[in-house]
Enzyme design. Sequence first.
Site, short mmCIF file in Angstrom:
data_model
loop_
_atom_site.label_atom_id
_atom_site.label_comp_id
_atom_site.label_asym_id
_atom_site.label_seq_id
_atom_site.Cartn_x
_atom_site.Cartn_y
_atom_site.Cartn_z
N LYS A 1 0.87 -1.25 -0.12
CA LYS A 1 0.02 0.09 0.12
C LYS A 1 0.98 1.29 0.13
O LYS A 1 0.52 2.37 -0.88
CB LYS A 1 -0.90 0.00 1.26
CG LYS A 1 -1.80 0.99 1.27
CD LYS A 1 -3.10 0.64 2.31
CE LYS A 1 -2.49 0.35 3.70
NZ LYS A 1 -1.78 1.37 4.24
N ARG B 1 11.19 -9.32 6.05
CA ARG B 1 11.56 -7.78 6.31
C ARG B 1 12.52 -7.58 7.46
O ARG B 1 12.57 -8.00 8.35
CB ARG B 1 10.12 -6.91 6.69
CG ARG B 1 10.30 -5.45 6.20
CD ARG B 1 8.96 -4.99 6.26
NE ARG B 1 7.95 -5.34 7.16
CZ ARG B 1 6.59 -4.98 7.08
NH1 ARG B 1 6.13 -4.35 6.10
NH2 ARG B 1 5.81 -5.43 8.00
N ARG C 1 -2.15 -9.86 13.17
CA ARG C 1 -2.43 -8.54 12.54
C ARG C 1 -3.27 -8.73 11.37
O ARG C 1 -4.29 -7.91 11.09
CB ARG C 1 -1.16 -7.68 12.24
CG ARG C 1 -0.41 -7.36 13.50
CD ARG C 1 0.96 -6.90 12.81
NE ARG C 1 1.14 -6.04 11.87
CZ ARG C 1 2.25 -6.02 11.22
NH1 ARG C 1 3.17 -6.89 11.44
NH2 ARG C 1 2.54 -5.11 10.20
N ARG D 1 11.91 -6.26 13.02
CA ARG D 1 10.95 -5.54 14.01
C ARG D 1 10.15 -6.44 14.65
O ARG D 1 9.86 -7.63 14.43
CB ARG D 1 9.84 -4.71 12.86
CG ARG D 1 10.49 -3.60 11.99
CD ARG D 1 9.61 -2.66 11.39
NE ARG D 1 8.24 -3.19 10.90
CZ ARG D 1 7.50 -2.63 10.22
NH1 ARG D 1 7.68 -1.39 9.86
NH2 ARG D 1 6.47 -3.04 9.85
N ARG E 1 -10.29 2.46 9.63
CA ARG E 1 -9.72 1.07 10.20
C ARG E 1 -10.82 0.25 10.68
O ARG E 1 -10.91 -1.00 10.62
CB ARG E 1 -8.75 0.97 11.02
CG ARG E 1 -7.36 1.48 10.36
CD ARG E 1 -6.28 1.34 11.24
NE ARG E 1 -4.98 1.41 10.58
CZ ARG E 1 -4.41 2.51 10.42
NH1 ARG E 1 -4.63 3.77 10.88
NH2 ARG E 1 -2.95 2.63 9.88
#
Length: 594
Positions: free
Chosen positions: A93, A204, A244, A233, A169
């Site tokens: 996104k 990532r 998530r 992270r 959201r």
Amino acid sequence: MAITSLSSLQSTNVSSTPSISPLSISSPSSSSSSSPSSLSLHLSSFRPTRFRSSSVFTHPHLTPTPKLKGLKVNCAAAEPLKVMISGAPASGKGTQCELIVQKFGLVHISTGDILRAEIAAGSEIGNQAKEFMNSGRLVPDEIVTTMVTTRLSCKDATEKGWLLDGYPRTLSQAESLQELQIRPDIYLILDVPDEILIDRCIGRRVDPETGKIYHLKYFPPETEEIKGRLVIRPDDTEEKVKQRLEIYKRNAEAIAPVYTNIAKKIDGSRPKEEIFEELSSLLSQIQKEKATKSGKSTLGFKSTSTQDSWRGIPTRLNNIPHSREIRKYFYDDVLEATKRAVQAGRTRLKVEINIPELNPEMDVYRIGTLMELIRTIALSFADDGRRVKVCIQGSMGEGALSGMPLQLAGTRRILEYMDWGEYGALGTFVKIGSIGAKEVDDQDDMFILVAPQNAVGNCIIDDMKAMTDAAGDRPVILVNPRLKDLPGSSGIMQTMGREKRLEYAASFEICYFFRLLYYAGTQYPIMGALRMSYPYGYELYKRIDEPSGKEKYIELSKYPKRPSTDDINDAFQGNRRKEVKNSSGIWGFLSGIF
């Protein structure tokens, strides 16, 4: 373009450019609202382009699909684009937001950026948000919504347009925006399979010194030194990523009903260039539609939404091949009726147009005219930002019974070779498929079925019903269907389920009808025509010869529903509709052929 005929009529008449009857019709006109605001399209230095091609298809192997050309679009202050974009973590996104802002000049608004800016500025609302964040609690929807709406009201957003990233959201946030009458032109959803999202997240890594984000597989670090200091992270573990994703799915499902009619799902698993090409075309067409609604001149088709603009029946319809002017007249007439029906919320539609050039059953080599009509309809809806699937009946049955109707053979290849305009609509907004439930994809907005028909040994109706069931409330448009019972179809339509099949075939609502009328058993001379264009009733016309070889069509009668052969005979004879019917004599054989 190669031409198709509905009739075996062969005319040796040589005519000049066909004339259009000056007959005007007085009918209720449909009103259309227009926006007082305006939108200007500024093209970079290249020839004006659009989806709809004005060129005539001459030969399938001589007309390659043009390459996509760039379109630079600048919003005028009075009519800016308003876009929301949603996507799961690692859906890409952020990348697409950067590309959209770069091309369209929209103001990028994300809740994270707003929160950080308000906190850094020490504003009252920023301090309130900071208290919640410092205590480990979520910032309440009321505070976030206030921040978002305040940012949307800023001068740069109102003049340039805005791209709202990842907001709303939750359902409560969406409902709050609705109450404040904040609604986007389009709600974009980047759809990526879970396994790809998880792979993107757990691979990532972040450079703690520069803040740059890498991916061990897709975007590895430049040097071993950088690789050695990368960290993962805390929320990029597989377990937390799955959590998530689950939260995102629940919220997205709850929000979906609020934006159902403006939501566009985009396949986000493709390369970023392909994704942006589709997004760019989609947003460009929305701007074009906004310009049209505001009454501005655009590069696209000029809509004629009322019956008052109709020009009357074209003359010299007995001459074959028809001129480009006559063909375009019918393409536009069919298109406007179909668009009115779709805009009115009709979802099961049928076009029946019988002119000497639209019958592939009689003259297979003229299938191109039918394909040109399909192209006109598909591209016009693509111009409005809809994704259209054009469906050609495929081979049915097995063994000796396998095959398809002869008149449809090769039509898919013709469609693939046709000129679909310089936006590269084919493959993005327009796709070609078959008839059946498996052809219905989530991203399809509507379906056009090209001349679906039962064949000897096979019945297409079951495949059609499965397809419309899968399509749900998305429009399905049949163009020149032939779904009547066939005595030689190996008993398929004469046995179990026949009545239900025919009932289903009859459930499609006619949005456009045109048929020429002849004496029974002939196709010359043309005696008149019967026309219906949604939402108006049926209109019966009589052809009149005039001096110097000219002709015209005059209206005889109007009908709220499809007239019978007796009704037509009475109108031609001048009888009142309620009189006792007398079908004897030559007028008794006038061919309505219904």
